[in-house]
Design a protein around this motif. Structure first.
Motif, PDB file in Angstrom:
ATOM      1  N   TYR A 305      33.263  81.222  58.968  1.00  0.00           N
ATOM      2  CA  TYR A 305      34.216  81.035  57.877  1.00  0.00           C
ATOM      3  C   TYR A 305      34.050  82.153  56.843  1.00  0.00           C
ATOM      4  O   TYR A 305      32.963  82.343  56.299  1.00  0.00           O
ATOM      5  CB  TYR A 305      33.995  79.688  57.178  1.00  0.00           C
ATOM      6  N   LYS A 311      38.114  85.769  52.088  1.00  0.00           N
ATOM      7  CA  LYS A 311      39.009  84.646  52.380  1.00  0.00           C
ATOM      8  C   LYS A 311      40.333  84.824  51.653  1.00  0.00           C
ATOM      9  O   LYS A 311      41.413  84.636  52.226  1.00  0.00           O
ATOM     10  CB  LYS A 311      38.342  83.335  51.975  1.00  0.00           C
ATOM     11  N   CYS A 314      42.505  87.452  53.373  1.00  0.00           N
ATOM     12  CA  CYS A 314      43.145  86.962  54.593  1.00  0.00           C
ATOM     13  C   CYS A 314      44.322  86.034  54.280  1.00  0.00           C
ATOM     14  O   CYS A 314      45.379  86.128  54.895  1.00  0.00           O
ATOM     15  CB  CYS A 314      42.120  86.234  55.473  1.00  0.00           C
ATOM     16  N   ILE A 315      44.136  85.153  53.323  1.00  0.00           N
ATOM     17  CA  ILE A 315      45.199  84.223  52.949  1.00  0.00           C
ATOM     18  C   ILE A 315      46.412  84.986  52.407  1.00  0.00           C
ATOM     19  O   ILE A 315      47.556  84.683  52.733  1.00  0.00           O
ATOM     20  CB  ILE A 315      44.684  83.204  51.906  1.00  0.00           C
ATOM     21  N   LYS A 319      46.750  85.664  57.249  1.00  0.00           N
ATOM     22  CA  LYS A 319      45.846  85.659  58.397  1.00  0.00           C
ATOM     23  C   LYS A 319      44.857  84.505  58.287  1.00  0.00           C
ATOM     24  O   LYS A 319      44.611  83.986  57.201  1.00  0.00           O
ATOM     25  CB  LYS A 319      45.065  86.976  58.477  1.00  0.00           C
ATOM     26  N   SER A 320      44.294  84.120  59.420  1.00  0.00           N
ATOM     27  CA  SER A 320      43.278  83.079  59.421  1.00  0.00           C
ATOM     28  C   SER A 320      41.962  83.628  58.882  1.00  0.00           C
ATOM     29  O   SER A 320      41.611  84.784  59.134  1.00  0.00           O
ATOM     30  CB  SER A 320      43.061  82.550  60.836  1.00  0.00           C
ATOM     31  N   TYR A 321      41.256  82.815  58.128  1.00  0.00           N
ATOM     32  CA  TYR A 321      39.939  83.210  57.628  1.00  0.00           C
ATOM     33  C   TYR A 321      38.830  82.525  58.415  1.00  0.00           C
ATOM     34  O   TYR A 321      37.671  82.561  58.024  1.00  0.00           O
ATOM     35  CB  TYR A 321      39.804  82.891  56.131  1.00  0.00           C
ATOM     36  N   ILE A 322      39.194  81.925  59.541  1.00  0.00           N
ATOM     37  CA  ILE A 322      38.233  81.252  60.421  1.00  0.00           C
ATOM     38  C   ILE A 322      38.172  82.026  61.732  1.00  0.00           C
ATOM     39  O   ILE A 322      39.210  82.287  62.354  1.00  0.00           O
ATOM     40  CB  ILE A 322      38.635  79.793  60.684  1.00  0.00           C
TER      41      ILE A 322
END
Length: 351
Positions: A305, A311, A314-315, A319-322
């Motif tokens: 994560y 994070k 990415c948001i 994009k996914s942050y996972i």
């Protein structure tokens, strides 16, 4: 007769060049540093020193303080101290300043870089070079904090690449497939490549003289590798690329990052289509850590994560942050030659 003070540029450069430790094991010095810090920690705890003061003390213990393991690092450091010497000249109107006297200009130099608008990453690199050459410690100077999300190098194809499309086309295409650093790409030869069944192993000398093995199994990328191997053989050349094909300033690091992204997505897709493949990749990762005698401290069954600024980045980009930790570490080991998920995600995958 009093000896004349040497020009600062040459004195700083001489200090750096005396630290050359190309080919030596950086890991041995890291292990030695950790051992020295553990011993010092026990001594200070016994004396009742506060943990905050202990932390500051430990940061001044570095077995590799007078070592530079990479030629590229040396080259950059020499360039950076030249910039520092030029700044000192603006303050003193003379180039003949002793290294000891130049130390008092480090703080003003940092302030000048900040006012000039240099990024935290650039300031940190320049400060590291100056401290190395003058025997100082970076931790003793306040400076902008580097955050992975703020690093803009190689986040997209460099503007200059479109002007280099003819000269750099081969290097960019090849490195998008094998993901080496510029110096590694320039050196790799036909004899460094071992062809297996539906795969290829590329042996290269990495940063600090580390022996790396890049593993390529993507059919599309193998085809590109075979193409350049055939060209080299036809032209009677040992190196995979000619000097002319490497004579440009295109951003090969961006191609390396995109290679990592491509491989991560491919592995992720393979795991989703064939869940049983996860165990294969996990086993491969464990074997590599064992081979290099490194402890695997990450839980392969837990996703990675991103937090904080990474994070948020990415948001903002949708994009996914996972990230799948197994796919991340597999890419780390086979393409990038790192042993930590955070390095691969924050320096390559989110860019």
């Amino acid at each position: 007769m009093k000896q004349r003070t040497r020009q600062l540029t040459y004195a700083l450069r001489a200090n750096l060049e005396s630290m050359a430790a190309y080919g030596e094991s950086k890991k041995l010095y890291k292990d030695k540093t950790n051992a020295m810090r553990r011993q010092k920690y026990r001594e200070l705890i016994y004396k009742g020193i506060s943990r905050a003061d202990i932390h500051k003390e430990l940061l001044h213990i570095d077995a590799a303080k007078d070592k530079i393991f990479s030629y590229s690092t040396m080259k950059n450091y020499i360039r950076f101290v030249k910039d520092f010497a030029a700044f000192v000249y603006t303050k003193t109107s003379t180039s003949r300043v002793s290294v000891e006297d130049s130390i008092k200009y480090i703080r003003p130099y940092i302030d000048s870089l900040i006012s000039k608008g240099d990024s935290p990453n650039t300031i940190n690199l320049k400060l590291s070079a100056v401290c190395k050459a003058t025997g100082q410690y970076v931790v003793d100077y306040t400076h902008p904090i580097r955050r992975y999300s703020d690093v803009t190098r190689s986040t997209k194809a460099a503007v200059r690449d479109k002007y280099n499309d003819k000269r750099a086309a081969a290097a960019l295409e090849l490195n998008r497939s094998i993901g080496l650093r510029r110096n590694e790409l320039a050196r790799v030869s036909i004899n460094d490549i071992y062809l297996g069944e539906k795969c290829a192993y590329i042996y290269s000398k990495g940063k600090g003289g580390k022996n790396n093995i890049t593993y390529i199994s993507d059919p599309a990328k193998l085809d590109i590798l075979y193409k350049y191997m055939s060209q080299a053989i036809t032209e009677g050349r040992e190196t995979l690329l000619s000097k002319e094909q490497m004579n440009h300033d295109a951003d090969l690091h961006h191609a390396r990052a995109m290679c990592a992204v491509d491989e991560y997505n491919r592995i992720l897709q393979d795991i989703h289509k064939n869940p049983e493949q996860r165990e294969f990749y996990k086993s491969y990762i464990k074997n590599i850590f064992k081979k290099y005698n490194k402890p695997l401290l990450e839980d392969l069954d837990k996703p990675y994560y991103l937090r904080g600024a990474g994070k948020t980045l990415c948001i903002s980009q949708g994009k996914s942050y996972i990230f799948d930790r197994v796919a991340v570490l597999y890419v780390s080991l086979t393409i990038l030659h790192h042993f930590r998920s955070d390095t691969t995600v924050q320096h390559y995958l989110i860019k």
